[in-house]
Design an enzyme around this catalytic site. Structure first.
Site, PDB file in Angstrom:
ATOM      1  N   GLY A   1       0.563  -1.393  -0.190  1.00 44.41           N
ATOM      2  CA  GLY A   1      -0.056   0.275  -0.149  1.00 44.41           C
ATOM      3  C   GLY A   1       0.375   1.486   0.094  1.00 44.41           C
ATOM      4  O   GLY A   1       1.942   1.271  -0.597  1.00 44.41           O
ATOM      5  N   CYS A   2       1.136   2.138   0.057  1.00 46.78           N
ATOM      6  CA  CYS A   2       1.047   3.685   0.566  1.00 46.78           C
ATOM      7  C   CYS A   2       2.687   2.790   1.457  1.00 46.78           C
ATOM      8  O   CYS A   2       2.310   3.151   2.629  1.00 46.78           O
ATOM      9  CB  CYS A   2       0.132   5.161   1.380  1.00 46.78           C
ATOM     10  SG  CYS A   2       1.260   6.454   1.162  1.00 46.78           S
ATOM     11  N   PHE A   3       3.286   3.549   0.994  1.00 44.14           N
ATOM     12  CA  PHE A   3       5.095   3.462   1.609  1.00 44.14           C
ATOM     13  C   PHE A   3       5.090   3.774   3.094  1.00 44.14           C
ATOM     14  O   PHE A   3       5.837   4.009   3.714  1.00 44.14           O
ATOM     15  CB  PHE A   3       5.801   4.006   0.926  1.00 44.14           C
ATOM     16  CG  PHE A   3       6.313   5.581  -0.398  1.00 44.14           C
ATOM     17  CD1 PHE A   3       4.848   6.460   0.106  1.00 44.14           C
ATOM     18  CD2 PHE A   3       6.258   5.098  -1.757  1.00 44.14           C
ATOM     19  CE1 PHE A   3       5.235   7.749  -1.106  1.00 44.14           C
ATOM     20  CE2 PHE A   3       6.640   6.416  -2.440  1.00 44.14           C
ATOM     21  CZ  PHE A   3       5.832   6.956  -2.403  1.00 44.14           C
TER      22      PHE A   3
END
Length: 175
Positions: free
Chosen positions: A9-11
């Site tokens: 997902g979002c880093f």
């Protein structure tokens, strides 16, 4: 030092957790797995480059093992959703483990099989050889630490950190 290259997902979420893991020297947000050299955040978000948002985790294997790095990975994201984590949608948010050698590959396969036993839906995490890693723009690095009260940080990232700390309290950096 050894490296792990993970996308979940979002880093910002992945980086925020691994920056709190004892034995992790650095967790660097970036991009991997696409066709364009040195892509920008905007290019990756367009979906046209094929990159995933990933985190390059540099760690001391004498303090934390690759197995433990992966145990944390399975707990801090949903490996059963294809190209999505929560409200983040797109191939750049895919669940992925990029391995640097056959030993990492075998450990990742074993870890994935173990994680699958506790999940009701099938794991869709990509497992591939590590491609070139491109560090994300500076404003993405240490995002949670720099913006802890920002809405996304408060609503999405903070609960992942809390879950990590609850489950893996013995792995939290001290001092």
């Amino acid at each position: 030092m050894e490296k792990a290259l993970l996308g979940g997902g979002c880093f910002w979420c992945i980086e925020a957790v691994y920056n709190r893991v004892s034995g992790v020297q650095s967790a660097l947000s970036g991009y991997a797995g696409g066709a364009r050299k040195n892509p920008s955040y905007e290019q990756v978000c367009s979906g046209a480059t094929g990159h995933a948002e990933v985190v390059e985790v540099t760690y001391e294997p004498e303090i934390i093992s690759y197995k433990a790095i992966l145990d944390i990975f399975w707990e801090i994201h949903d490996p059963t959703t294809l190209n999505a984590q929560g409200s983040d949608r797109g191939t750049q948010y895919r669940s992925v483990i990029y391995y640097y050698d056959e030993v990492q590959k075998a450990k990742a396969e074993e870890s994935m099989a173990k994680a699958q036993k506790s999940l009701s839906a099938p794991i869709v995490t990509e497992l591939s050889p590590a491609p070139e890693f491109y560090a994300a723009e500076e404003y993405h690095q240490n995002y949670y630490s720099e913006h802890p009260t920002q809405g996304y940080c408060h609503i999405v990232i903070a609960p992942k950190i809390e879950k990590f700390m609850k489950i893996f309290g013995d792995k939290v950096k001290r001092g």
